[in-house]
Design a protein around this motif. Structure first.
Motif, PDB file in Angstrom:
ATOM      1  N   LEU A  16       0.834  -1.202   0.000  1.00  0.00           N
ATOM      2  CA  LEU A  16       0.000   0.000   0.000  1.00  0.00           C
ATOM      3  C   LEU A  16       0.866   1.248   0.000  1.00  0.00           C
ATOM      4  O   LEU A  16       1.758   1.406   0.833  1.00  0.00           O
ATOM      5  N   ARG A  17       0.593   2.150  -0.959  1.00  0.00           N
ATOM      6  CA  ARG A  17       1.356   3.394  -1.084  1.00  0.00           C
ATOM      7  C   ARG A  17       0.646   4.525  -0.357  1.00  0.00           C
ATOM      8  O   ARG A  17      -0.532   4.788  -0.604  1.00  0.00           O
ATOM      9  N   VAL A  18       1.365   5.202   0.524  1.00  0.00           N
ATOM     10  CA  VAL A  18       0.781   6.318   1.279  1.00  0.00           C
ATOM     11  C   VAL A  18       1.706   7.529   1.229  1.00  0.00           C
ATOM     12  O   VAL A  18       2.921   7.398   1.075  1.00  0.00           O
ATOM     13  N   SER A  19       1.129   8.696   1.388  1.00  0.00           N
ATOM     14  CA  SER A  19       1.902   9.939   1.424  1.00  0.00           C
ATOM     15  C   SER A  19       2.744  10.009   2.696  1.00  0.00           C
ATOM     16  O   SER A  19       2.384   9.408   3.720  1.00  0.00           O
ATOM     17  N   PRO A  20       3.849  10.750   2.675  1.00  0.00           N
ATOM     18  CA  PRO A  20       4.730  10.823   3.845  1.00  0.00           C
ATOM     19  C   PRO A  20       4.174  11.645   5.002  1.00  0.00           C
ATOM     20  O   PRO A  20       4.743  11.642   6.091  1.00  0.00           O
ATOM     21  N   LEU A  21       3.087  12.369   4.762  1.00  0.00           N
ATOM     22  CA  LEU A  21       2.353  13.032   5.833  1.00  0.00           C
ATOM     23  C   LEU A  21       0.883  12.647   5.678  1.00  0.00           C
ATOM     24  O   LEU A  21       0.316  12.787   4.588  1.00  0.00           O
ATOM     25  N   ALA A  22       0.278  12.152   6.743  1.00  0.00           N
ATOM     26  CA  ALA A  22      -1.146  11.822   6.718  1.00  0.00           C
ATOM     27  C   ALA A  22      -1.942  13.025   7.207  1.00  0.00           C
ATOM     28  O   ALA A  22      -1.495  13.767   8.087  1.00  0.00           O
ATOM     29  N   LEU A  23      -3.109  13.214   6.626  1.00  0.00           N
ATOM     30  CA  LEU A  23      -3.985  14.300   7.063  1.00  0.00           C
ATOM     31  C   LEU A  23      -4.894  13.783   8.172  1.00  0.00           C
ATOM     32  O   LEU A  23      -5.738  12.915   7.948  1.00  0.00           O
ATOM     33  N   GLY A  24      -4.724  14.312   9.365  1.00  0.00           N
ATOM     34  CA  GLY A  24      -5.567  13.912  10.485  1.00  0.00           C
ATOM     35  C   GLY A  24      -6.894  14.654  10.441  1.00  0.00           C
ATOM     36  O   GLY A  24      -6.930  15.878  10.336  1.00  0.00           O
ATOM     37  N   ALA A  25      -7.994  13.901  10.528  1.00  0.00           N
ATOM     38  CA  ALA A  25      -9.323  14.507  10.436  1.00  0.00           C
ATOM     39  C   ALA A  25     -10.009  14.634  11.789  1.00  0.00           C
ATOM     40  O   ALA A  25     -11.218  14.850  11.854  1.00  0.00           O
ATOM     41  N   ALA A  26      -9.255  14.533  12.872  1.00  0.00           N
ATOM     42  CA  ALA A  26      -9.847  14.751  14.196  1.00  0.00           C
ATOM     43  C   ALA A  26     -10.265  16.213  14.358  1.00  0.00           C
ATOM     44  O   ALA A  26     -11.043  16.543  15.259  1.00  0.00           O
ATOM     45  N   THR A  27      -9.755  17.077  13.491  1.00  0.00           N
ATOM     46  CA  THR A  27     -10.129  18.503  13.532  1.00  0.00           C
ATOM     47  C   THR A  27     -11.337  18.796  12.653  1.00  0.00           C
ATOM     48  O   THR A  27     -11.768  19.949  12.568  1.00  0.00           O
ATOM     49  N   PHE A  28     -11.904  17.785  11.994  1.00  0.00           N
ATOM     50  CA  PHE A  28     -13.069  17.983  11.130  1.00  0.00           C
ATOM     51  C   PHE A  28     -14.331  17.947  11.995  1.00  0.00           C
ATOM     52  O   PHE A  28     -14.768  16.888  12.433  1.00  0.00           O
ATOM     53  N   GLY A  29     -14.902  19.122  12.246  1.00  0.00           N
ATOM     54  CA  GLY A  29     -16.049  19.230  13.130  1.00  0.00           C
ATOM     55  C   GLY A  29     -15.665  19.956  14.408  1.00  0.00           C
ATOM     56  O   GLY A  29     -14.504  19.949  14.817  1.00  0.00           O
ATOM     57  N   THR A  30     -16.656  20.583  15.039  1.00  0.00           N
ATOM     58  CA  THR A  30     -16.380  21.412  16.222  1.00  0.00           C
ATOM     59  C   THR A  30     -17.037  20.864  17.485  1.00  0.00           C
ATOM     60  O   THR A  30     -17.119  21.560  18.498  1.00  0.00           O
ATOM     61  N   GLU A  31     -17.492  19.630  17.437  1.00  0.00           N
ATOM     62  CA  GLU A  31     -18.220  19.061  18.576  1.00  0.00           C
ATOM     63  C   GLU A  31     -17.375  18.933  19.836  1.00  0.00           C
ATOM     64  O   GLU A  31     -17.924  18.817  20.930  1.00  0.00           O
ATOM     65  N   GLY A  33     -15.378  21.238  20.862  1.00  0.00           N
ATOM     66  CA  GLY A  33     -15.084  22.582  21.359  1.00  0.00           C
ATOM     67  C   GLY A  33     -13.993  23.293  20.599  1.00  0.00           C
ATOM     68  O   GLY A  33     -13.736  24.467  20.833  1.00  0.00           O
ATOM     69  N   TRP A  34     -13.327  22.599  19.689  1.00  0.00           N
ATOM     70  CA  TRP A  34     -12.318  23.192  18.812  1.00  0.00           C
ATOM     71  C   TRP A  34     -12.312  22.369  17.530  1.00  0.00           C
ATOM     72  O   TRP A  34     -12.803  21.252  17.487  1.00  0.00           O
ATOM     73  N   GLY A  35     -11.799  22.934  16.474  1.00  0.00           N
ATOM     74  CA  GLY A  35     -11.791  22.222  15.206  1.00  0.00           C
ATOM     75  C   GLY A  35     -12.302  23.106  14.082  1.00  0.00           C
ATOM     76  O   GLY A  35     -12.490  24.319  14.256  1.00  0.00           O
ATOM     77  N   ALA A  36     -12.545  22.503  12.928  1.00  0.00           N
ATOM     78  CA  ALA A  36     -12.928  23.257  11.733  1.00  0.00           C
ATOM     79  C   ALA A  36     -14.382  22.987  11.363  1.00  0.00           C
ATOM     80  O   ALA A  36     -14.824  21.833  11.352  1.00  0.00           O
ATOM     81  N   GLU A  37     -15.107  24.055  11.066  1.00  0.00           N
ATOM     82  CA  GLU A  37     -16.467  23.908  10.541  1.00  0.00           C
ATOM     83  C   GLU A  37     -16.394  23.234   9.174  1.00  0.00           C
ATOM     84  O   GLU A  37     -15.325  23.113   8.568  1.00  0.00           O
ATOM     85  N   GLN A  38     -17.541  22.818   8.659  1.00  0.00           N
ATOM     86  CA  GLN A  38     -17.574  22.040   7.424  1.00  0.00           C
ATOM     87  C   GLN A  38     -16.851  22.719   6.264  1.00  0.00           C
ATOM     88  O   GLN A  38     -16.047  22.090   5.564  1.00  0.00           O
ATOM     89  N   ALA A  39     -17.099  23.995   6.049  1.00  0.00           N
ATOM     90  CA  ALA A  39     -16.489  24.694   4.913  1.00  0.00           C
ATOM     91  C   ALA A  39     -14.972  24.761   5.059  1.00  0.00           C
ATOM     92  O   ALA A  39     -14.227  24.593   4.087  1.00  0.00           O
ATOM     93  N   GLU A  40     -14.524  24.999   6.280  1.00  0.00           N
ATOM     94  CA  GLU A  40     -13.077  25.069   6.529  1.00  0.00           C
ATOM     95  C   GLU A  40     -12.434  23.696   6.404  1.00  0.00           C
ATOM     96  O   GLU A  40     -11.333  23.542   5.867  1.00  0.00           O
ATOM     97  N   ALA A  41     -13.128  22.669   6.895  1.00  0.00           N
ATOM     98  CA  ALA A  41     -12.621  21.302   6.778  1.00  0.00           C
ATOM     99  C   ALA A  41     -12.497  20.905   5.308  1.00  0.00           C
ATOM    100  O   ALA A  41     -11.545  20.219   4.917  1.00  0.00           O
ATOM    101  N   ARG A  42     -13.451  21.355   4.491  1.00  0.00           N
ATOM    102  CA  ARG A  42     -13.386  21.050   3.066  1.00  0.00           C
ATOM    103  C   ARG A  42     -12.150  21.683   2.420  1.00  0.00           C
ATOM    104  O   ARG A  42     -11.495  21.078   1.555  1.00  0.00           O
ATOM    105  N   LYS A  43     -11.808  22.879   2.853  1.00  0.00           N
ATOM    106  CA  LYS A  43     -10.614  23.544   2.332  1.00  0.00           C
ATOM    107  C   LYS A  43      -9.358  22.747   2.699  1.00  0.00           C
ATOM    108  O   LYS A  43      -8.443  22.606   1.881  1.00  0.00           O
ATOM    109  N   LEU A  44      -9.316  22.240   3.926  1.00  0.00           N
ATOM    110  CA  LEU A  44      -8.174  21.442   4.359  1.00  0.00           C
ATOM    111  C   LEU A  44      -8.055  20.187   3.504  1.00  0.00           C
ATOM    112  O   LEU A  44      -6.964  19.837   3.029  1.00  0.00           O
ATOM    113  N   PHE A  45      -9.171  19.510   3.319  1.00  0.00           N
ATOM    114  CA  PHE A  45      -9.191  18.290   2.513  1.00  0.00           C
ATOM    115  C   PHE A  45      -8.735  18.568   1.084  1.00  0.00           C
ATOM    116  O   PHE A  45      -7.874  17.865   0.540  1.00  0.00           O
ATOM    117  N   ASP A  46      -9.299  19.590   0.467  1.00  0.00           N
ATOM    118  CA  ASP A  46      -8.971  19.898  -0.930  1.00  0.00           C
ATOM    119  C   ASP A  46      -7.505  20.274  -1.095  1.00  0.00           C
ATOM    120  O   ASP A  46      -6.846  19.854  -2.050  1.00  0.00           O
TER     121      ASP A  46
END
Length: 355
Positions: A16-31, A33-46
């Protein structure tokens, strides 16, 4: 070093080939008390995917399920080109003892929930999230293997577990012909190097790729905390809903750690880089590390983190970082590395070892 996100690495004993940095999605959502709202999370993903990144990390309970649900929406058009990693074993329903743990019922229910939330037919990489010290390893491994045979999971892995249990599980899997563990998630950074005692050497020997979490030690290695924060730490409630309170609750603000940060800042200034880039790049230069997981909350933070791929240390700079953050390996490692032990084993002979 000069890497890019599309300089892919093999994950452990897999193809399995993976990038040398993984994108952690624990910041996707603000439930939480901290993190990124949906629109901001989408920017991170893109941003991550447009740079060639393909390795995305989440868990069944991150932000109470919002992390997986958001990823399910974001990956509608490019699911096949991504490696989605999720985890099971943390409690999904308060009050229900079988909605958490490492046992078969928890495993299958959590995977079915993740498949629904991720809007996918399969999970690329499934981690056991937290070792619970109650479930027989044969039950865990057989359950994981059944999911692989069903096609619901492609690869299995483990996180936050004792080295001796992981090595035991790998040996059992090999002997039974069950799906082997291909990755190990551990906390690893300049501030937390305990994994060098047994976990990282074990992973190398047993064929697990190491994917560190919290490579910036909860933000401490970014240099944003000072001794004033250390003095004020006792007055900060651990549950006040901020990322800072979580960092303080974990005990990451100490005199030792702030001394490490000072050297990180010095090296960053010499290289014309940020402290965060230096902290991340230090984990990347370890040949035993496959892909640290970064947890940015804004596109600016992610841009900065990705700059770590371009950092080149001098031997002197690496030595300074290693020295200020060094830990004692403890028994038997320090004893076996001593001159006395070497003399007892080899006498005056010179024996060259290679890896």
């Amino acid at each position: 070093m000069s890497l890019t996100l599309d300089t892919y690495r093999l994950l452990g004993r897999s193809g399995l080939r993976v990038s040398p940095l993984a994108l952690g999605a624990a910041t996707f959502g603000t439930e939480w008390g901290w993190g990124a709202e949906q629109a901001e999370a989408r920017k991170l993903f893109d941003l991550y995917v447009e740079r060639g990144g393909n390795f995305i990390d989440t868990a069944s309970t991150y932000t109470h399920g919002s992390s997986e649900r958001l990823l399910g929406e974001f990956t509608r058009d490019n699911r096949e080109s991504l490696v989605l990693a999720t985890k099971y074993s943390t409690l999904r329903r308060p009050g229900d003892p079988n909605s958490g743990g490492t046992h078969r019922k928890s495993l299958f229910a959590s995977v079915e929930s993740s498949l629904r939330q991720l809007n996918t037919d399969y999970i690329d990489l499934l981690y056991l999230h937290m070792w619970d010290a109650t479930t027989p390893v044969e039950e865990i491994l057989r359950g994981m293997d059944d999911l692989v045979r069903q096609g619901k999971v492609l690869y299995v892995a483990i996180s936050n577990a004792p080295a001796w249990q992981v090595s035991r599980m790998q040996a059992v899997a090999d002997l039974r012909g069950w799906s082997p563990l291909v990755a190990l998630q551990i906390e690893y950074s300049l501030i937390e190097r305990a994994g060098e005692r047994d976990l990282i050497p074990m992973a190398r020997e047993m064929g697990l790729g190491v994917a560190p979490w919290s490579p910036l030690a909860g933000g401490v290695l970014t240099g944003k905390y000072s001794r004033d924060d250390l003095l004020a730490a006792k007055g900060v409630a651990s549950g006040d809903g901020t990322r800072k309170s979580v960092t303080i609750a974990k005990g990451a603000l100490t005199e030792r750690n702030l001394a490490i940060v000072e050297v990180v800042k010095e090296v960053a200034t010499e290289l014309g880089r940020t402290a965060a880039q230096v902290g991340l790049a230090w984990t990347l230069q370890n040949p035993n590390v496959t892909a640290p997981t970064i947890g940015a909350r804004t596109p600016a933070q992610l841009e900065d983190n990705l700059g770590a791929l371009e950092v080149d240390f001098t031997a002197s700079q690496l030595a300074r970082l290693d020295e200020v953050s060094a830990i004692e390996l403890g028994f038997p490692h320090d004893m076996l590395a001593s001159d006395v032990a070497r003399t007892l084993i080899h006498g005056g002979l010179k024996v060259e070892t290679r890896r």
